[in-house]
Scaffold this motif. Structure first.
Motif, mmCIF file in Angstrom:
data_model
loop_
_atom_site.group_PDB
_atom_site.id
_atom_site.type_symbol
_atom_site.label_atom_id
_atom_site.label_comp_id
_atom_site.label_asym_id
_atom_site.label_seq_id
_atom_site.Cartn_x
_atom_site.Cartn_y
_atom_site.Cartn_z
ATOM 1 N N ALA A 13 -20.622 -65.878 -0.403
ATOM 2 C CA ALA A 13 -21.546 -65.490 0.346
ATOM 3 C C ALA A 13 -21.559 -66.331 1.916
ATOM 4 O O ALA A 13 -21.582 -65.645 2.609
ATOM 5 C CB ALA A 13 -22.841 -65.512 -0.243
ATOM 6 N N THR A 14 -21.067 -67.428 1.533
ATOM 7 C CA THR A 14 -21.307 -68.674 2.581
ATOM 8 C C THR A 14 -19.993 -68.218 3.398
ATOM 9 O O THR A 14 -20.190 -68.336 4.759
ATOM 10 C CB THR A 14 -21.294 -70.113 2.127
ATOM 11 N N LYS A 17 -20.692 -65.073 5.691
ATOM 12 C CA LYS A 17 -21.711 -65.400 6.767
ATOM 13 C C LYS A 17 -20.882 -66.129 7.638
ATOM 14 O O LYS A 17 -20.874 -65.923 8.997
ATOM 15 C CB LYS A 17 -22.593 -66.233 6.175
ATOM 16 N N LYS A 18 -20.071 -66.927 7.277
ATOM 17 C CA LYS A 18 -19.005 -67.763 8.525
ATOM 18 C C LYS A 18 -18.350 -66.961 9.227
ATOM 19 O O LYS A 18 -18.069 -67.227 10.279
ATOM 20 C CB LYS A 18 -18.474 -69.087 7.746
ATOM 21 N N GLY A 20 -18.810 -63.614 9.384
ATOM 22 C CA GLY A 20 -19.530 -62.552 10.070
ATOM 23 C C GLY A 20 -19.281 -61.272 9.680
ATOM 24 O O GLY A 20 -19.291 -60.352 10.343
ATOM 25 N N TYR A 22 -20.009 -58.451 6.104
ATOM 26 C CA TYR A 22 -20.956 -58.114 5.051
ATOM 27 C C TYR A 22 -20.212 -58.190 3.658
ATOM 28 O O TYR A 22 -19.390 -57.549 3.390
ATOM 29 C CB TYR A 22 -21.526 -56.587 5.199
ATOM 30 N N PRO A 61 -23.265 -57.143 8.761
ATOM 31 C CA PRO A 61 -24.492 -57.783 8.339
ATOM 32 C C PRO A 61 -25.263 -57.823 9.660
ATOM 33 O O PRO A 61 -25.137 -57.639 10.704
ATOM 34 C CB PRO A 61 -24.122 -59.466 7.890
#
Length: 127
Positions: A13-14, A17-18, A20, A22, A61
């Motif tokens: 998940a991290t 996120k980094k 960019g 989903y 996301p």
């Protein structure tokens, strides 16, 4: 004292996120493993096809959707957008220009303007 350092890892998940992207749209092996900093760096500098496709087509996301529409994440929620959107859906919203999107873009522009004014004021006080 240890002479070698263990590689730092992060949850998928991290890493998503980094990057960019989903997380539920990423391949199963990405979602189920851990990502080292070296692997993250490699993904950023030399993205595999699946990552290129996700970045281009989505689903994206909320932070990416908000940035592409020029609104805040809260503005997306106020507009009723709570799910990830594809690039095609984002483009359709841009073309349709719903009232909520125009309002949120104006709000975001005001926020940016106010932040710039505050920054200038702080800078002037420091001088």
């Amino acid at each position: 004292m240890k002479s070698h350092q263990s590689a730092q890892t992060m949850k998928p998940a991290t890493a998503a996120k980094k990057l960019g992207v989903y997380l539920p749209a990423t391949p199963a092996e990405f979602q189920e493993g851990v990502v080292s900093r070296a692997e993250l760096g490699e993904l950023q500098t030399n993205p595999p096809q699946w990552l290129q496709d996700l970045r281009h087509n989505g689903p994206h996301p909320r932070p990416v959707v908000a940035a592409r529409l020029g609104v805040s994440i809260a503005g997306l929620a106020r507009g009723g957008v709570t799910e990830p959107l594809t690039t095609e859906q984002i483009e359709a919203l841009r073309e349709d220009k719903p009232e909520w999107l125009e309002k949120e873009r104006a709000t975001q522009a005001e926020v940016r303007k106010e932040n710039a004014r505050i920054k200038e004021k702080k800078k002037a006080q420091e001088d």
